[in-house]
Design a protein around this motif. Structure first.
Motif, PDB file in Angstrom:
ATOM      1  N   GLY A 229      68.209 -60.811 -11.553  1.00 36.28           N
ATOM      2  CA  GLY A 229      67.719 -59.629 -10.871  1.00 36.28           C
ATOM      3  C   GLY A 229      68.791 -58.965 -10.038  1.00 36.28           C
ATOM      4  N   VAL A 230      68.413 -57.893  -9.398  1.00 33.45           N
ATOM      5  CA  VAL A 230      69.325 -57.125  -8.555  1.00 33.45           C
ATOM      6  C   VAL A 230      69.108 -57.552  -7.105  1.00 33.45           C
ATOM      7  CG1 VAL A 230      70.116 -54.834  -7.891  1.00 33.45           C
ATOM      8  CG2 VAL A 230      69.138 -55.199 -10.174  1.00 33.45           C
ATOM      9  N   LEU A 231      70.193 -57.952  -6.444  1.00 34.51           N
ATOM     10  CA  LEU A 231      70.113 -58.439  -5.077  1.00 34.51           C
ATOM     11  C   LEU A 231      70.124 -57.262  -4.111  1.00 34.51           C
ATOM     12  CD1 LEU A 231      70.100 -61.086  -3.402  1.00 34.51           C
ATOM     13  CD2 LEU A 231      72.579 -60.863  -3.239  1.00 34.51           C
ATOM     14  N   HIS A 232      69.149 -57.251  -3.196  1.00 29.12           N
ATOM     15  CA  HIS A 232      69.034 -56.186  -2.205  1.00 29.12           C
ATOM     16  C   HIS A 232      68.919 -56.787  -0.813  1.00 29.12           C
ATOM     17  CE1 HIS A 232      68.559 -53.032  -5.178  1.00 29.12           C
ATOM     18  NE2 HIS A 232      67.580 -53.708  -5.765  1.00 29.12           N
ATOM     19  N   ILE A 233      69.081 -55.946   0.199  1.00 27.27           N
ATOM     20  CA  ILE A 233      68.837 -56.334   1.584  1.00 27.27           C
ATOM     21  C   ILE A 233      67.783 -55.420   2.168  1.00 27.27           C
ATOM     22  CG2 ILE A 233      71.103 -57.342   2.006  1.00 27.27           C
ATOM     23  CD1 ILE A 233      71.967 -54.749   3.295  1.00 27.27           C
ATOM     24  N   GLU A 241      60.175 -51.913  16.557  1.00 29.36           N
ATOM     25  CA  GLU A 241      61.621 -51.853  16.692  1.00 29.36           C
ATOM     26  C   GLU A 241      62.293 -52.492  15.479  1.00 29.36           C
ATOM     27  OE1 GLU A 241      62.783 -53.639  20.316  1.00 29.36           O
ATOM     28  OE2 GLU A 241      61.693 -52.227  21.597  1.00 29.36           O
ATOM     29  N   MET A 242      63.364 -51.855  15.028  1.00 24.64           N
ATOM     30  CA  MET A 242      64.119 -52.370  13.892  1.00 24.64           C
ATOM     31  C   MET A 242      65.189 -53.333  14.398  1.00 24.64           C
ATOM     32  SD  MET A 242      62.452 -50.941  11.577  1.00 24.64           S
ATOM     33  CE  MET A 242      63.420 -51.473  10.164  1.00 24.64           C
ATOM     34  N   SER A 243      65.370 -54.415  13.655  1.00 27.91           N
ATOM     35  CA  SER A 243      66.342 -55.442  14.025  1.00 27.91           C
ATOM     36  C   SER A 243      67.690 -55.142  13.370  1.00 27.91           C
ATOM     37  CB  SER A 243      65.833 -56.817  13.603  1.00 27.91           C
ATOM     38  OG  SER A 243      66.838 -57.794  13.753  1.00 27.91           O
ATOM     39  N   SER A 244      68.740 -55.729  13.929  1.00 26.58           N
ATOM     40  CA  SER A 244      70.066 -55.608  13.319  1.00 26.58           C
ATOM     41  C   SER A 244      70.280 -56.629  12.214  1.00 26.58           C
ATOM     42  CB  SER A 244      71.157 -55.777  14.391  1.00 26.58           C
ATOM     43  OG  SER A 244      71.050 -57.058  15.005  1.00 26.58           O
ATOM     44  N   VAL A 245      69.298 -57.523  11.998  1.00 29.62           N
ATOM     45  CA  VAL A 245      69.382 -58.562  10.978  1.00 29.62           C
ATOM     46  C   VAL A 245      68.605 -58.124   9.746  1.00 29.62           C
ATOM     47  CG1 VAL A 245      68.913 -60.982  10.443  1.00 29.62           C
ATOM     48  CG2 VAL A 245      69.595 -60.325  12.761  1.00 29.62           C
ATOM     49  N   PHE A 246      69.149 -58.455   8.566  1.00 33.30           N
ATOM     50  CA  PHE A 246      68.534 -58.051   7.308  1.00 33.30           C
ATOM     51  C   PHE A 246      68.128 -59.284   6.500  1.00 33.30           C
ATOM     52  CE2 PHE A 246      70.599 -54.317   8.690  1.00 33.30           C
ATOM     53  CZ  PHE A 246      70.085 -53.228   7.984  1.00 33.30           C
TER      54      PHE A 246
END
Length: 561
Positions: A229-233, A241-246
């Protein structure tokens, strides 16, 4: 300038589409003809081996790996344009690339390796598979004011709605018309590392994969698979709130179930006779239990449960009339490394005779520690004194050191010779058993029991007497063994453990943060005060099943406990 660039791009796209058409003609003409006959009810995908693309065109193969989403569009467009009868259309057929030359380790995925957005393959076990659910790919919105239908393609992100009506140009309200919308089957898989690739104490890691259409519903938890498959983040969020970690995830392109390998065992007449003789012996249960992981002492109930599972099973009749035993499952519960450690000032005896506090030793060797849930570990290669089942003291290699959070309660054990050791409740210590020793957890010890100790740590004098600090004789060591009220240990060995009587056991609240452990290649290690079992693991063990086959406890691992 812009029209020129657009024209060049279109020309390039058409060239790539033509390359795929040529590839299909050279390699997959028969497969496409079969797909055309079975599409769409029985088959909806053309599976293409990566090696075939590589043999046809190295550059095209590299583009398939580095630009998988774009190249898949060209490949599927080429499939729609392929020479087919006029009444056949493969409008929604998929092209699925599989059999990449190498798979990446799930725990080895790193940003600097440039795998994000690339076509990759991972191997492992299906840990979780959700129910197959419909997923909308194109939503039809009906304006509640004028009735105009607006069609919005949907991606894997947030649900997209129209900004304004294409008819009355007002901003809604809109209603999703499910009859006019397009859906596809979808499912989420969680692929976990296979345990045979892990070292003792390591926690398996996993990655999620989203699959759609004809890939769904094909696998179940426990299947060994290779997922391409295709690797995504995807960015994590905490509330609004959005985190800086994916997070990492995959868009699945192909899922291959690995065939299970079974090893048959030829049984001759002598084997049958021996099996029948064993079955008639009154202690057959004890013999079979002792054959399960013999290097791990104790845990008779757990081993008995394994044996009963191995000898059980429901007969499964296959469509061809043959019979086989139904699948059985075992679940051993316990966090890695929990509960089997000692406090920092416990001294450990090494093969060269020197002694050192385990806390200082472990801290000094945590050079590149790896984290676990409640602590860290690091690999080492140092010889330590160790005890075998017959009580003899030998040298074995320590392979790993552990530092873990102290539990809420420890056990303080005092002996007649004046020794004191503080251990976790489930930490095993050794007691005499027949002509050897066996492991007993600290919580199961009682006052008056004898525990094994290093030969010169329980106050052993030249006369062979083991004395307490006030000079009383606790036990005597004669002829390389402890004599008197305790069984002989290690007869015929040059050096054996002695025993020391437990005079008190007390549950105490630790006033320290960490406890320590040493993993040894073998069952035991010797501290200065008493002998206690350290971390030990095993790869596999075999027992004879009722079907005359060698049934293996594959990939079983003894983790620190």
């Amino acid at each position: 300038m812009t029209p020129y660039i657009t024209t060049m791009a279109q020309a390039g796209n058409q060239e790539l589409t033509e390359r795929f058409i040529t590839f299909y003609r050279n390699y997959y003409r028969e497969e496409i003809a079969e797909l055309a006959q079975q599409y769409p009810n029985e088959q909806r995908s053309l599976y293409v081996d990566y090696d075939d693309i590589f043999r046809f065109d190295h550059d095209l193969a590299e583009d398939v790996r580095s630009q998988p989403d774009q190249m898949r569009e060209y490949a599927e467009e080429a499939l729609r344009l392929f020479d087919l009868p006029a009444d056949v259309s493969l409008g929604q057929a998929h092209v699925r690339v599989r059999n990449l030359p190498d798979a990446i380790d799930i725990r080895g995925i790193r940003v600097h390796d440039n795998h994000i957005g690339k076509l990759v393959a991972v191997q492992g076990i299906i840990r979780k598979a959700t129910d197959v659910r419909p997923k909308i790919t194109e939503a039809s919105f009906e304006c509640q004011r004028c009735g105009t239908m607006t069609y919005i393609p949907q991606t894997d992100g947030e649900f997209q709605e129209p900004h304004e009506c294409q008819g009355c140009e007002r901003q809604g309200p809109f209603r999703v018309n499910f009859d006019q919308s397009e859906f596809i089957d979808s499912q989420k898989l969680r692929i976990q590392e296979s345990p045979e690739g892990l070292r003792g104490g390591e926690t398996p890691q996993s990655i999620d994969a989203d699959i759609v259409d004809d890939l769904t519903g094909k696998v179940t938890p426990g299947d060994h698979v290779t997922v391409t498959g295709v690797l995504h983040i995807e960015q994590q969020s905490q509330g609004n709130e959005m985190s800086s970690v994916f997070d990492l995830y995959m868009d699945g392109v192909a899922v291959e179930i690995e065939d299970e390998e079974f090893e048959d065992m030829d049984i001759n007449e002598d084997d049958v006779e021996q099996i029948l003789e064993l079955s008639a012996q009154p202690d057959i249960y004890d013999q079979v239990i002792s054959s399960v992981a013999p290097s791990i002492y104790g845990y008779e109930q757990e081993k008995l449960a394994m044996v009963l599972q191995l000898f059980s099973g429901v007969t499964k009749r296959l469509p061809d009339g043959s019979r086989t035993r139904g699948d059985f499952h075992m679940l051993l519960i316990g966090d890695p490394g929990t509960g089997k450690c000692v406090r920092a000032d416990t001294e450990v005896q090494f093969a060269d005779g020197r002694r050192e506090q385990i806390g200082k030793f472990v801290e000094r060797h945590l050079e590149s520690p790896s984290a676990v849930d409640d602590g860290v570990y690091d690999d080492i290669d140092i010889a330590v004194s160790s005890v075998r089942a017959d009580g003899s003291v030998v040298s074995r290699q320590a392979t790993r050191v552990w530092k873990r959070e102290a539990p809420s309660q420890m056990y303080q054990i005092r002996t007649a010779a004046g020794s004191t050791i503080e251990v976790t409740p489930s930490h095993p210590l050794f007691v005499p058993s027949g002509r050897g020793i066996r492991a007993v957890r600290a919580a199961a010890l009682s006052e008056g029991m004898q525990v094994a100790a290093a030969p010169d740590s329980a106050g052993t004098h030249d006369s062979g007497e083991v004395r307490s600090r006030n000079g009383d004789v606790v036990a005597t060591k004669a002829g390389g063994a402890v004599a008197g009220q305790v069984p002989e240990l290690g007869i015929g060995n040059s050096e054996t453990v002695v025993t020391d009587r437990v005079v008190s056991i007390e549950a105490v609240d630790p006033d320290y943060e960490w406890v320590y452990d040493i993993e040894v290649r073998g069952p035991t290690a010797t501290s200065r005060r008493v002998s206690c079992r350290t971390t030990q693991r095993y790869s596999s063990t075999s027992v004879i099943s009722p079907l005359g086959r060698c049934t293996r406890l594959e990939r079983a691992r003894r983790r620190p406990d």
